[in-house]
Design a protein around this motif. Sequence first.
Motif, PDB file in Angstrom:
ATOM      1  N   THR A 169       0.912  -1.210  -0.054  1.00  0.00           N
ATOM      2  CA  THR A 169       0.040  -0.007   0.038  1.00  0.00           C
ATOM      3  C   THR A 169       0.845   1.270  -0.067  1.00  0.00           C
ATOM      4  N   SER A 197      -5.361 -11.873   8.367  1.00  0.00           N
ATOM      5  CA  SER A 197      -5.016 -10.818   7.635  1.00  0.00           C
ATOM      6  C   SER A 197      -6.027  -9.813   7.666  1.00  0.00           C
ATOM      7  N   GLY A 198      -5.678  -8.394   7.586  1.00  0.00           N
ATOM      8  CA  GLY A 198      -6.820  -7.654   7.606  1.00  0.00           C
ATOM      9  C   GLY A 198      -8.010  -7.840   6.858  1.00  0.00           C
ATOM     10  N   PRO A 199      -7.943  -7.941   5.474  1.00  0.00           N
ATOM     11  CA  PRO A 199      -9.144  -8.431   4.604  1.00  0.00           C
ATOM     12  C   PRO A 199      -9.941  -9.608   5.077  1.00  0.00           C
ATOM     13  N   LYS A 242      -0.875  -9.032  -5.634  1.00  0.00           N
ATOM     14  CA  LYS A 242      -1.093  -7.254  -6.108  1.00  0.00           C
ATOM     15  C   LYS A 242      -1.176  -7.300  -7.611  1.00  0.00           C
ATOM     16  N   THR A 267      -2.539  -6.119   5.738  1.00  0.00           N
ATOM     17  CA  THR A 267      -3.050  -6.365   4.611  1.00  0.00           C
ATOM     18  C   THR A 267      -2.837  -7.831   4.035  1.00  0.00           C
TER      19      THR A 267
END
Length: 301
Positions: free
Chosen positions: A10, A187-189, A81, A137
């Motif tokens: 990010t 993870s965050g997601p 990504k 992330t």
Amino acid sequence: MVAGVELGGTKVVVVRAQGKNIMDLRTIPTREVATTLGSVLDILRAWHGETPFAAMGIGSFGPLRLDRQAPDFGIMLPTPKPGWAGADIYATLTEPFDCPAAIDTDVNGAALAELRWGAGAQGAVPSDSLCYITIGTGVGGGFAFNGRTVHGALHPEIGHIQVRRAPGDEFPGVCPFHGDCIEGLVSGPALAQRFGAPGHSIASDDPRWDFVASDIAQMVTTILMNVAARQVLIGGGVGMGRTDLLDRVRAKVVALAGGYLPYIDEASIASVVSAPLLGDRAGPLGTVALALGALDGIRID
């Protein structure tokens, strides 16, 4: 003077440093490849014009090819990504500058910085081995053993190991490659999908955190059993943002170890499993450590 580039999913952090002292730090967003690397080069060229740097260190998200004998050395391998697979990270960032350079994963660099200047350097006897995990992330992990980072055919991909699921946990995971690997679970997601809201907005007493703590503890115990690292540091937005979660993880690691590892018990676990001492400076300082290693002729990459 040395330069460092921490390329994240990010954001990108670009630094120049004298020794381990960071003199300048710039942050830019990670966009598409040409725009991002072009912006990094603009910063590096300006700094180099003022005071030429003696070496460069690059710590990047991955997966990366780190074998110098491989034809695709320094190139991004297939990655979640979008648009970054095949990006020639190393050549693009180093070719304009005539100086030694090293590339490694961002988490391997952070592990090296923590070993030399952070958690590994504390205490009467400095640590010789640690694992640095970042949970944000994605989930990544790096190893620094005896002053060197660790990789072989590829590099550690801790985020994609499989863990034993806690009874009653039916969350399928979100990893596009493996579903319920550790990255797909914590993870965050993954937390946003598991909870239906961002993890930071969920109360610490929500019982679903117990599933998350169990998953992380399974990962940590697997690492301890496999490589006998003296320390496992858990960083990133999730890792450093919830001390209550870290306490749950520690208790579960002690239980999972089952008394088999003589250095793991309730009295010692806080020193073995902890947050990074360098905090969010571990990544940028990791690129400095890589640069200094390249300058000294240490084949870190």
